[in-house]
Design an enzyme around this catalytic site. Structure first.
Site, PDB file in Angstrom:
ATOM      1  N   ASP A  34       0.847  -1.196   0.000  1.00  0.00           N
ATOM      2  CA  ASP A  34       0.000   0.000   0.000  1.00  0.00           C
ATOM      3  C   ASP A  34       0.884   1.248   0.000  1.00  0.00           C
ATOM      4  OD1 ASP A  34      -3.256   0.166   1.047  1.00  0.00           O
ATOM      5  OD2 ASP A  34      -2.114   2.015   0.810  1.00  0.00           O
ATOM      6  N   ASN A  35       0.422   2.298  -0.675  1.00  0.00           N
ATOM      7  CA  ASN A  35       1.169   3.567  -0.631  1.00  0.00           C
ATOM      8  C   ASN A  35       0.572   4.528   0.404  1.00  0.00           C
ATOM      9  OD1 ASN A  35      -1.162   4.473  -1.817  1.00  0.00           O
ATOM     10  ND2 ASN A  35      -0.183   5.502  -3.544  1.00  0.00           N
ATOM     11  N   PHE A  37      -2.183   6.134   0.460  1.00  0.00           N
ATOM     12  CA  PHE A  37      -2.866   7.330  -0.056  1.00  0.00           C
ATOM     13  C   PHE A  37      -4.208   7.496   0.655  1.00  0.00           C
ATOM     14  CE2 PHE A  37      -5.712   9.175  -3.462  1.00  0.00           C
ATOM     15  CZ  PHE A  37      -5.338  10.487  -3.207  1.00  0.00           C
ATOM     16  N   GLY A  39      -5.321   4.542   2.431  1.00  0.00           N
ATOM     17  CA  GLY A  39      -5.227   3.499   3.448  1.00  0.00           C
ATOM     18  C   GLY A  39      -4.551   4.039   4.697  1.00  0.00           C
ATOM     19  N   ASP A  59       4.223   1.996  -3.968  1.00  0.00           N
ATOM     20  CA  ASP A  59       3.228   2.495  -4.925  1.00  0.00           C
ATOM     21  C   ASP A  59       3.238   1.566  -6.134  1.00  0.00           C
ATOM     22  OD1 ASP A  59       1.984   3.988  -7.055  1.00  0.00           O
ATOM     23  OD2 ASP A  59       2.156   5.739  -5.739  1.00  0.00           O
ATOM     24  N   TYR A 146     -11.855   7.250 -12.705  1.00  0.00           N
ATOM     25  CA  TYR A 146     -12.109   6.006 -11.965  1.00  0.00           C
ATOM     26  C   TYR A 146     -12.814   4.983 -12.860  1.00  0.00           C
ATOM     27  CZ  TYR A 146     -13.804   3.060  -8.077  1.00  0.00           C
ATOM     28  OH  TYR A 146     -14.086   2.012  -7.216  1.00  0.00           O
ATOM     29  N   GLN A 163      -4.197 -13.649 -24.159  1.00  0.00           N
ATOM     30  CA  GLN A 163      -2.894 -13.658 -24.830  1.00  0.00           C
ATOM     31  C   GLN A 163      -1.839 -14.458 -24.063  1.00  0.00           C
ATOM     32  OE1 GLN A 163      -2.023  -9.643 -26.075  1.00  0.00           O
ATOM     33  NE2 GLN A 163       0.115 -10.113 -26.467  1.00  0.00           N
ATOM     34  N   ARG A 187     -17.573   8.944   1.426  1.00  0.00           N
ATOM     35  CA  ARG A 187     -18.704   8.245   0.807  1.00  0.00           C
ATOM     36  C   ARG A 187     -19.933   8.394   1.679  1.00  0.00           C
ATOM     37  NH1 ARG A 187     -15.605   2.819  -1.098  1.00  0.00           N
ATOM     38  NH2 ARG A 187     -14.126   3.510   0.479  1.00  0.00           N
TER      39      ARG A 187
END
Ligand code: NAD
Ligand code: UDP
Length: 316
Positions: A34-35, A37, A39, A59, A146, A163, A187
């Protein structure tokens, strides 16, 4: 079940931290990338003493080299105010980030699951939404970073499947809520609960007649794990969500009632391209995964409110 080495991107976010906990309980070794941002380290604080858990600050726009049996790819901000803060980064995370993870899966022959979204249906003209519906997305609007980012990532997953014969799984998650949501998440469920607890007006966008169908986090995590573990040759995409549909205004009133709050409702302008309705058709998940949600909106909201009472008191 034989213990596996599992990589989770976005593992310290809302859904990712629940997933880490679930997979550790099952006896697996978990690498959480996780970066931070959206989290938070707090989300995984209880896991840091577990010797089968490793947090890696990274990242995903940069490649990473870790061998894993399975990858759950969740990294991406999910709340509109957060994914709109740096839209180019949101697109990059979805495109370059997903590409990096798919290359990693290819290198080590890992099974890889992608957390896609009901947003791929945009403002849907078909209701409820089935996986076969191709959606109605504005490719140049403020939600496109998004929506189109996720659509592009789905395309990448399916091209690696065709592929390069990768073992892929794609889930389309509908609005999910529960304990562990960031208090500043932005949210609707977290906003309304926090506002009602503080006696502030609940901010309903538009006239509140737009609908959503809310899934409790435990149900979602069990569906996600079932999708990864199904023995069938089933790639998805599969809808995961709770088909119980409510208007945003009904949700506001329900939260006020459950909390017993003195809050009123204030109506604010509706954001551009806000989908007018959303409800999953989950017949494919029932048929392929024998999965359906078990937690009602009232039960789930009560648990979420308890969490916000415990952690949200000092929040303004
Ligand atoms: P969240 O914002 O709490 O978690 C996302 C996590 O990804 C955060 O920990 C964040 O720091 C991390 N992240 C973001 N960009 C990153 C990057 N470039 N590199 C590494 N880490 C990065 O959101 P969530 O609700 O837990 O959602 C998790 C996933 O599920 C997202 O991909 C989201 O699109 C998808 N999803 C969630 C919902 C929902 O209702 N919760 C609905 C549809 C889809
Ligand atoms: N919403 C609202 N007030 C808020 C936050 C959101 O009325 O404080 C509305 C928003 O306009 C949308 C719905 O609630 O119609 C769900 O919004 P959210 O950001 O939770 O998720 P998404 O739009 O991505 O489904």
């Amino acid at each position: 079940m034989k213990p596996k080495k599992i990589l989770i991107t976005g593992g310290s976010g809302f859904l990712g931290s629940h997933l880490c906990r679930h997979l550790l309980k099952e006896g697996h070794e978990v690498f959480c990338i996780d970066n931070l941002f959206t989290g938070r380290k707090d989300n995984i604080e209880d896991l840091t003493g577990n010797e089968r858990f490793t947090f890696i600050l990274h990242d995903i726009v940069q490649p990473i080299d870790i061998e894993a049996d399975e990858i759950y790819h969740l990294a991406c901000p999910a709340s509109p105010p957060h994914y709109q803060l740096d839209p180019v980064k949101t697109l990059t995370t979805n495109f370059i980030g997903s590409l990096n993870l798919l290359e990693l899966a290819k290198k080590y022959n890992s099974k890889i699951l992608f957390a896609s979204t009901s947003e791929v249906y945009g403002d849907p003209l078909i209701h409820p939404q089935k996986e076969s519906y191709n959606g109605n997305v504005n490719s140049i609007g403020p939600r496109a970073c998004y929506d189109e980012g996720k659509r592009c990532a789905e395309s990448l997953f399916f091209e690696y499947y065709r592929q390069h014969h990768l073992n892929i799984r794609v889930i389309r998650i509908f609005n999910t809520y529960g304990p562990g949501m960031a208090l500043n998440d932005g949210r609707v469920v977290s906003n309304f609960i926090l506002q009602a607890l503080k006696g502030k007006d609940l901010t309903v966008y538009g006239d509140g007649s737009q609908t959503r169908s809310f899934c409790f986090v435990d149900d979602l995590i069990s569906g996600m794990a079932s999708m990864m573990n199904t023995k069938k040759d089933f790639t998805g995409p599969v809808n995961l969500g709770n088909p119980a549909e409510v208007t945003v205004l009904e949700l506001a009133n329900k939260i006020i009632d459950l909390i017993g709050s003195s809050s009123k409702i204030t109506f604010l302008p509706i954001p551009k391209d806000d989908p007018s309705r959303r409800k999953p058709d989950i017949s494919l998940a029932k048929e392929q995964l024998d999965w359906m949600p078990a937690v009602t909106l009232d039960e789930g909201l009560k648990k979420t409110i308890e969490y916000f009472i415990k952690y949200g008191k000092s929040e303004t």
